[in-house]
Design a protein around this motif. Structure first.
Motif, PDB file in Angstrom:
ATOM      1  N   ALA A  91       0.830  -1.205   0.000  1.00  0.00           N
ATOM      2  CA  ALA A  91       0.000   0.000   0.000  1.00  0.00           C
ATOM      3  C   ALA A  91       0.868   1.260   0.000  1.00  0.00           C
ATOM      4  O   ALA A  91       0.547   2.254  -0.665  1.00  0.00           O
TER       5      ALA A  91
ATOM      6  N   GLN B 252       0.949   4.125  -2.993  1.00  0.00           N
ATOM      7  CA  GLN B 252       0.763   5.558  -2.761  1.00  0.00           C
ATOM      8  C   GLN B 252       1.913   6.377  -3.346  1.00  0.00           C
ATOM      9  O   GLN B 252       1.697   7.463  -3.899  1.00  0.00           O
TER      10      GLN B 252
ATOM     11  N   LEU C 164       1.150   6.379  -7.055  1.00  0.00           N
ATOM     12  CA  LEU C 164      -0.008   7.222  -7.376  1.00  0.00           C
ATOM     13  C   LEU C 164       0.340   8.701  -7.267  1.00  0.00           C
ATOM     14  O   LEU C 164      -0.184   9.525  -8.019  1.00  0.00           O
ATOM     15  N   THR C 165       1.217   9.041  -6.340  1.00  0.00           N
ATOM     16  CA  THR C 165       1.649  10.435  -6.196  1.00  0.00           C
ATOM     17  C   THR C 165       2.407  10.884  -7.445  1.00  0.00           C
ATOM     18  O   THR C 165       2.187  11.971  -7.969  1.00  0.00           O
TER      19      THR C 165
ATOM     20  N   ILE D  11      -3.935   1.605  -9.733  1.00  0.00           N
ATOM     21  CA  ILE D  11      -3.010   0.632  -9.153  1.00  0.00           C
ATOM     22  C   ILE D  11      -3.811  -0.378  -8.357  1.00  0.00           C
ATOM     23  O   ILE D  11      -4.622  -0.006  -7.509  1.00  0.00           O
TER      24      ILE D  11
ATOM     25  N   TYR E 270     -11.158   8.036  -6.973  1.00  0.00           N
ATOM     26  CA  TYR E 270     -11.081   9.207  -6.106  1.00  0.00           C
ATOM     27  C   TYR E 270     -10.546  10.410  -6.876  1.00  0.00           C
ATOM     28  O   TYR E 270      -9.821  10.268  -7.859  1.00  0.00           O
TER      29      TYR E 270
ATOM     30  N   MET F 285      -6.356  10.902  -2.090  1.00  0.00           N
ATOM     31  CA  MET F 285      -5.582   9.669  -2.318  1.00  0.00           C
ATOM     32  C   MET F 285      -5.312   8.927  -1.009  1.00  0.00           C
ATOM     33  O   MET F 285      -5.469   7.707  -0.936  1.00  0.00           O
TER      34      MET F 285
ATOM     35  N   ALA G 298      -6.510   5.181  -0.086  1.00  0.00           N
ATOM     36  CA  ALA G 298      -5.527   4.143   0.262  1.00  0.00           C
ATOM     37  C   ALA G 298      -5.820   3.575   1.651  1.00  0.00           C
ATOM     38  O   ALA G 298      -5.679   2.373   1.883  1.00  0.00           O
TER      39      ALA G 298
ATOM     40  N   GLN H  65      -6.804  -0.364   2.470  1.00  0.00           N
ATOM     41  CA  GLN H  65      -6.106  -1.190   3.459  1.00  0.00           C
ATOM     42  C   GLN H  65      -7.073  -1.801   4.464  1.00  0.00           C
ATOM     43  O   GLN H  65      -6.928  -2.960   4.866  1.00  0.00           O
TER      44      GLN H  65
ATOM     45  N   ILE I 116      -7.839  -4.817  -4.920  1.00  0.00           N
ATOM     46  CA  ILE I 116      -8.478  -3.508  -4.820  1.00  0.00           C
ATOM     47  C   ILE I 116      -7.702  -2.523  -5.670  1.00  0.00           C
ATOM     48  O   ILE I 116      -6.483  -2.404  -5.540  1.00  0.00           O
ATOM     49  N   THR I 117      -8.431  -1.845  -6.546  1.00  0.00           N
ATOM     50  CA  THR I 117      -7.794  -0.881  -7.443  1.00  0.00           C
ATOM     51  C   THR I 117      -8.047   0.534  -6.962  1.00  0.00           C
ATOM     52  O   THR I 117      -9.196   0.918  -6.707  1.00  0.00           O
ATOM     53  N   LEU I 118      -6.967   1.292  -6.850  1.00  0.00           N
ATOM     54  CA  LEU I 118      -7.056   2.723  -6.558  1.00  0.00           C
ATOM     55  C   LEU I 118      -6.964   3.474  -7.876  1.00  0.00           C
ATOM     56  O   LEU I 118      -5.955   3.359  -8.585  1.00  0.00           O
TER      57      LEU I 118
ATOM     58  N   PRO J 164      -7.169   7.123  -9.749  1.00  0.00           N
ATOM     59  CA  PRO J 164      -7.301   8.580  -9.737  1.00  0.00           C
ATOM     60  C   PRO J 164      -8.348   8.998 -10.767  1.00  0.00           C
ATOM     61  O   PRO J 164      -8.291   8.562 -11.917  1.00  0.00           O
TER      62      PRO J 164
END
Lengths: 92, 92
Positions: A20, A24, A27-28, A37, B9, B16, B20, B24, B37-39, B41
Motif C-alpha cells: 500500500a 501511494q 499514485l503520487t 493501481i 477518487y 488519495m 488508500a 487497506q 483492490i484498485t485505486l 485517480p
C-alpha cells in the motif's frame, strides 16, 4: 486506455502495508499516467511482484530483495511515460 | 474469479490517502474474498465512488458524505461474501 499497475503481495508475510505504501508513492508520481493501481493479495507464499499491464517489472524472488522506491519509479516510468522526468528520483 | 473492488477518487481534492486507507481496511478484512483492490485517480472533480466488479456500491456525490468504514465493510461484504460475519463491524 492508460496502463494499470498491479502489486501482488503475500498477505501472510505481512506485506500489505508495504504494498500500500508503494502504491501511494506511485499514485503520487504517476497520477495522470496510469489508469490505477491494484493491490492483489497473493495465494503464493513469499510473492511480491509488480506488473505494468500484466508485464512483470519487478519480482522479489528473482531479485532477492524488495525494490527501492527510486528504482521502482524508474521501472514504472520507462513503461508508462518514458519521457517523464522524475526529478531527484532520476539521479543515481 | 474473485471480485475486484475499485475506489475512484479525486486526486486534486487530496483524497488519495483516504482512498488508500480504505483500501487497506478492506484488504485486511477481505484478504481471501477479493481478487484485489484498485485505486483509480479520477479525472472528475469531487469524485469518490466505490465499486465491486464495476457495480456502484457507494457514491459520495449521491450520499453527500464519505462512507464510514463499518458501513463500507458491510456494503462490500454483502457483495463479495454475504455469509461473512464482520465482528464488531456488524453491530449497529
Amino acid at each position: 486506455m492508460k496502463p494499470t499497475i498491479r502489486i501482488e503481495y503475500c498477505p501472510k508475510c505481512g506485506w500489505m502495508l508495504r504494498a500500500a505504501y508503494m502504491a501511494q508513492e506511485l499514485l503520487t508520481t504517476f497520477t495522470d499516467d496510469v489508469y490505477g493501481i491494484t493491490l492483489q493479495p497473493s495465494e503464493i507464499s513469499g510473492r511480491y511482484t509488480i506488473y505494468v499491464d500484466n508485464e512483470l517489472v519487478f519480482d522479489r524472488k528473482r531479485e532477492g530483495r524488495f525494490p527501492e522506491i527510486k528504482e521502482l519509479k524508474q521501472l514504472v516510468r520507462n513503461k508508462v511515460n518514458p519521457e517523464k522526468f522524475l526529478g531527484h528520483s532520476d539521479s543515481k
